[in-house]
Design an enzyme around this catalytic site. Structure first.
Site, PDB file in Angstrom:
ATOM      1  N   SER A 195       4.209  -1.637   2.955  1.00  0.00           N
ATOM      2  CA  SER A 195       4.058  -2.867   2.178  1.00  0.00           C
ATOM      3  C   SER A 195       3.059  -2.658   1.056  1.00  0.00           C
ATOM      4  CB  SER A 195       3.598  -4.009   3.076  1.00  0.00           C
ATOM      5  OG  SER A 195       3.284  -5.154   2.304  1.00  0.00           O
ATOM      6  N   TYR A 210      -0.329  -8.425  10.095  1.00  0.00           N
ATOM      7  CA  TYR A 210       0.760  -7.794   9.338  1.00  0.00           C
ATOM      8  C   TYR A 210       0.205  -6.717   8.399  1.00  0.00           C
ATOM      9  CZ  TYR A 210       4.470  -7.129   5.927  1.00  0.00           C
ATOM     10  OH  TYR A 210       5.409  -6.569   5.100  1.00  0.00           O
TER      11      TYR A 210
END
Length: 251
Positions: A195, A210
């Protein structure tokens, strides 16, 4: 007169220094642009010849995973499709089979059950499915982003445990299951989907688990690249959203 001359010399030196820095910056930018243009002009790598005839893709039923699976099929790679929804797996498998001359296998696995007895059985099924196949590419795409935008103490414990299992544990276990075959054949490529949150901003409050899990993916990818590059295995971490940083695998 001497002071004026000295001042003029200082100004000239300052101007020359700025001009050199500017020229270096322009050269660096031009080099990056040229590198990208040359990459676009290169003939795509024959992935089947370079790595192997099969690829394993986790989370291939929607979004990025589906796009990756279709692109690999377009480039002649047979696919082992790993996901938790049998109907959606059959849909993407039928789509690929009807469109491209490649083979597909389906492995129904709920990666959120990794590190449980059910997860152990699922990994056994995956190892059985890839046994004897020339698996040259692994795409660890499956990931969870829920719970979203929540303080840690307010999050449902089971939800963030599932996230950790999928984003960290499952990715590691699936990689470990596929690596032995790559090592035996002396070639392979591992693509881990990370990410941009781990690269562009120093912290990601309310998405702390996350962001931390994706930082793990990035660090694991770096380390695996160093561990296995001499064994013929390329490793990369694709950081989507805002940036992509590639550690090895060439286009």
């Amino acid at each position: 007169m001497g002071a004026l001359l000295f001042r003029q010399q200082q100004e000239a030196a300052w101007f020359v220094s700025l001009a050199i820095l500017g020229a270096l910056h322009v050269a660096a930018v031009a080099f990056r642009i040229l590198s990208h243009l040359l990459l676009l002009l290169r003939r795509p790598t024959d992935l089947c010849h370079r790595y192997g005839a099969w690829a394993v893709v986790t989370g291939p039923t929607s979004g990025m995973g589906r796009s990756v699976a279709l692109e690999l099929a377009r480039r002649g790679i047979n696919l082992v499709l790993v996901g938790r929804d049998p109907a959606k797996l059959k849909d993407i498998s039928d789509n690929i089979s009807c469109t491209y001359a490649v083979q597909t296998k389906i492995v129904v696995v709920d990666l959120a059950l990794i590190a449980t007895p059910q997860g152990d059985e699922a990994l056994r099924l995956l190892r059985h499915a890839v046994a004897g196949l020339d698996v040259g590419v692994l795409v660890n795409n499956a990931g969870l982003a829920k719970p979203c935008a929540v303080y840690l103490h307010e999050a449902d414990v089971e939800a963030w445990v599932r996230m950790i299992r999928v984003n960290l544990w499952a990715l590691t276990e699936v990689t470990a299951a596929v690596l032995p075959g790559m090592l035996e054949r002396g070639r392979g490529a591992i693509v881990n989907i990370g990410s941009g949150t781990t690269l562009t901003i120093p912290s990601f409050p309310l998405f702390s688990i996350y962001a931390a899990s994706k930082r793990y993916v990035a660090q694991l990818s770096r380390s695996l690249h160093v561990e296995y590059r001499a064994r013929g295995i390329d490793v990369q971490c694709q950081k989507h959203l805002s940036a992509i940083r590639i550690y090895s695998l060439r286009s």
